[in-house]
Write an enzyme that holds these catalytic residues in place. Structure first.
Site, PDB file in Angstrom:
ATOM      1  N   LYS A   1       0.843  -1.191   0.000  1.00 35.58           N
ATOM      2  CA  LYS A   1       0.000   0.000   0.000  1.00 35.58           C
ATOM      3  C   LYS A   1       0.879   1.243   0.000  1.00 35.58           C
ATOM      4  O   LYS A   1       1.895   1.293   0.700  1.00 35.58           O
ATOM      5  CB  LYS A   1      -0.911  -0.028   1.225  1.00 35.58           C
ATOM      6  CG  LYS A   1      -1.973   1.055   1.250  1.00 35.58           C
ATOM      7  CD  LYS A   1      -2.946   0.834   2.402  1.00 35.58           C
ATOM      8  CE  LYS A   1      -4.041   1.886   2.414  1.00 35.58           C
ATOM      9  NZ  LYS A   1      -5.032   1.635   3.487  1.00 35.58           N
TER      10      LYS A   1
ATOM     11  N   SER B   1      -9.627   2.110   1.991  1.00 39.78           N
ATOM     12  CA  SER B   1      -8.566   2.798   1.290  1.00 39.78           C
ATOM     13  C   SER B   1      -7.550   1.851   0.648  1.00 39.78           C
ATOM     14  O   SER B   1      -6.723   2.292  -0.155  1.00 39.78           O
ATOM     15  CB  SER B   1      -7.837   3.739   2.268  1.00 39.78           C
ATOM     16  OG  SER B   1      -7.220   3.016   3.316  1.00 39.78           O
TER      17      SER B   1
ATOM     18  N   SER C   1     -10.847  -0.134   5.877  1.00 39.61           N
ATOM     19  CA  SER C   1     -10.005  -0.010   4.688  1.00 39.61           C
ATOM     20  C   SER C   1      -9.386  -1.310   4.190  1.00 39.61           C
ATOM     21  O   SER C   1      -8.844  -1.353   3.095  1.00 39.61           O
ATOM     22  CB  SER C   1      -8.892   1.012   4.942  1.00 39.61           C
ATOM     23  OG  SER C   1      -9.439   2.303   5.031  1.00 39.61           O
TER      24      SER C   1
END
Length: 475
Positions: free
Chosen positions: A87, A162, A186
Site C-alpha cells: 500500500k 482505502s 479499509s
C-alpha cells in the site's frame, strides 16, 4: 473489461498457498512466477489502475536472488518467491511512497517500515505500490496523483478503499498477496467490493513501526488475499511481537499460518443484517448473504439474529478518529490547506476542536464497548454482518450521499457497517458471501472476540468451505 487469456495466466490466478508450495518445491521458479505476473500487470493494469509504482527490474533481481537461495539449500520464509505489492502509505526503502498526495509525489523513504520489512524477510518479491485515497482517508480509491482505481468486476465502478489498489490487484490476478491498513474498514470494504478476503487483525497483532502514536488502537495493518488460507499465510509473516511497539501482542506469527476450519455443527452464530438497527443497508446485500446463513444452518450451525449494543461506537470512532487526524495531519493542514482534500481538513479541524473532556468521554465509552463485546462473545462464537451497506458505485462519485434511501451526513456515513466494528477492537474480516444477479460481489463480515484472530480465521475457513471458492472476474 475482458481479454483473451495469456500464457502464465493460470499461475496468476492460483492461491498463494499453492504458489508458495510450487516455488519451495522448485516446480516453478520465482523468476517464472514473477514474469507471469509482470506480463499480466502490463496487459490488465492500464484499465484497472491498481499498481501505481512498478519496479520490474528490482523485482527481477529479487526473484533471481530467491531462486539462488533455494538452489543453495538456504532456509526460506513462508512467502518465498511470491510477488507482493505494498500500500502506498507504507514506507518502502528506495521506492517512492506518495500517500496519494502531491505533497509526497517524489518522496523516497530511506528504509522499509516494519510490515514491508517482514514481508521481505518472509521471501516476498516486491513488485511495486498499490493505489489508495489521499492519505488513506475514505473508502473509495482515487487521488490527485494517480486518479481512480477501477473495480476488476466492472470497469467504471469503485474498488473501495482505502486499500482499494491492493484489493483490485488481487482480484485481477496482478499479485497473489498484498497488504493494507484499516481504521474504518479499509481492508474489509475493498475486499467486499472486489470479491477477495481482507483481514482487520486485533490491534497489536501486526505491529506498526515507526508510529508517532504507538498506543493508538483504531488503525491497524493487515493482510489481503484471494482465500482465507492466503490471508492466514501472509498474517503468519507479518504478525508477532516487536519491543518498539507498546501494544504489540506476544503470539508468534507462525501460529496463524494454516488454520484448521472450525467445526460448524453446534457453532453459535449471531447474524445482524443492520448492526442492531443502527445502519441502513441496500436490501440486495442481506438478500444475497441469506444464502450463506442457510448453508451454515444446513451444516448444523445455530444461527440467531443478535448484535452487541453498539450505540456508543459512533462516538468512540468519531472522536478518536478526529483526534488521530489532528495529531497526524494537523500541521500539514495548517501549512498547506490548499494541497489537502476537504475530508482531511474537516477531520483535522474537528480533532483540533476537541477538549480533553471529549476524549475522556470517548475513552470511557470505548471501555464500556469492550466490556459489551466480551460479554456478547461469551454467548456466541462469531458475529456475521454485511461488510458494506452499498454495492460498488461509480468511480466519479466521491461517496454515496444516501443508503437505501436514507441521506448520509458525511463521507463516513456509508461506511458505518465497518466503523462501528472498528471501535470494538474485535478482529474482523470480509469474505466473499455471494454475488448479485448482475454479477457483483457481496462481502460477508465475520467478527470474533477481542484478540481471537485464530478463531476468526478458523471460522472463516469453515464458511469458505461451505460457500465454495470465490469467483474471479473474467479479464
Amino acid at each position: 473489461m475482458t481479454s483473451a487469456a495469456a500464457p502464465g495466466d493460470d499461475l496468476c490466478l492460483r492461491p498463494a498457498t499453492e504458489l508458495a508450495a510450487l516455488v519451495r518445491g522448485k516446480e516453478v521458479s520465482a523468476r517464472e512466477l514473477l514474469e507471469a505476473h509482470l506480463a499480466r500487470i502490463e496487459r490488465i493494469d492500464p484499465q484497472v489502475n491498481a499498481i501505481v509504482t512498478l519496479d520490474a527490474e528490482g523485482a527481477r533481481a529479487a526473484a533471481d536472488a530467491a531462486d539462488a537461495a533455494l538452489a543453495a539449500g538456504a532456509e526460506v520464509g513462508p512467502l518465498h518467491g511470491l510477488p507482493v505489492a505494498h500500500k502506498d502509505t507504507h514506507a518502502t526503502g528506495g521506492m517512492r511512497t506518495t500517500w496519494g498526495s502531491p505533497l509526497h509525489a517524489d518522496t523516497v523513504p530511506a528504509r522499509d517500515e516494519l510490515v514491508v520489512e517482514r514481508l521481505r524477510r518472509a521471501g516476498a518479491v516486491r513488485v511495486g505500490k498499490t493505489n489508495l485515497p489521499e492519505f488513506a482517508a475514505g473508502s473509495h480509491t482515487f487521488n490527485p496523483l494517480f486518479g481512480a482505481t477501477h473495480n476488476p468486476w466492472r470497469h467504471g465502478l469503485s474498488a473501495g478503499g482505502s486499500s482499494g489498489g491492493a484489493a483490485a490487484a488481487l482480484a485481477a490476478g496482478l499479485v497473489p498477496v498484498a497488504e493494507g491498513s484499516d481504521m474504518g474498514g479499509s481492508l474489509r470494504n475493498p475486499a467486499a467490493f472486489c470479491g477477495v478476503v481482507g483481514l482487520r487483525p486485533s490491534p497489536g497483532r501486526v505491529p506498526t513501526w515507526p508510529a508517532g502514536l504507538g498506543w493508538a488502537t483504531l488503525s491497524v495493518q493487515g493482510p489481503m488475499g484471494r482465500t482465507v488460507g492466503d490471508v492466514a499465510l501472509t498474517l503468519s509473516a507479518i504478525a508477532g511481537p516487536d519491543p518498539r511497539v507498546p501494544i504489540a501482542l506476544s503470539e508468534a506469527g507462525a501460529s496463524f499460518a494454516a488454520p484448521r476450519p472450525a467445526q460448524l455443527r453446534g457453532l453459535r452464530v449471531a447474524w445482524t443484517p443492520d448492526l442492531g438497527g443502527l445502519v441502513p443497508v441496500e436490501p440486495v446485500i442481506p438478500q444475497v448473504l441469506a444464502g450463506v446463513l442457510a448453508r451454515l444452518e444446513a451444516e448444523g450451525a445455530v444461527v440467531e439474529e443478535a448484535c452487541p449494543d453498539l450505540r456508543e461506537a459512533d462516538e468512540v470512532f468519531g472522536t478518536l478518529r478526529a483526534w488521530l487526524f489532528e495529531a497526524t495531519f494537523g500541521d500539514v493542514v495548517r501549512r498547506s490547506p490548499e494541497k489537502v482534500k476537504e475530508a482531511i481538513r474537516g477531520n483535522a479541524a474537528r480533532g483540533a476542536a476537541l477538549s480533553g473532556a471529549d476524549v475522556a468521554r470517548a475513552e470511557l465509552a470505548h471501555t464500556r464497548l469492550h466490556e459489551q463485546v466480551v460479554g456478547f462473545f461469551d454467548r456466541y462464537d462469531v458475529l456475521l454482518a454485511p461488510t458494506t451497506q452499498v454495492l460498488p458505485f461509480p468511480v466519479e462519485q466521491e461517496y454515496p450521499a444516501e443508503v437505501a434511501g436514507v441521506p448520509q451526513e458525511d463521507y463516513l456515513g456509508w461506511m458505518r457497517s465497518c466503523t462501528l466494528v472498528s471501535a470494538t477492537g474485535c478482529p474482523a474480516l470480509s469474505l466473499p458471501g455471494g454475488y448479485t444477479d448482475d454479477g457483483l460481489p457481496v462481502g460477508l463480515q465475520v467478527v470474533a472476540a477481542p484478540r481471537a484472530d485464530l478463531r476468526l480465521l478458523e471460522v472463516a475457513a469453515a464458511i469458505e468451505q461451505v460457500t465454495g471458492p470465490a469467483r474471479l472476474p473474467a479479464l
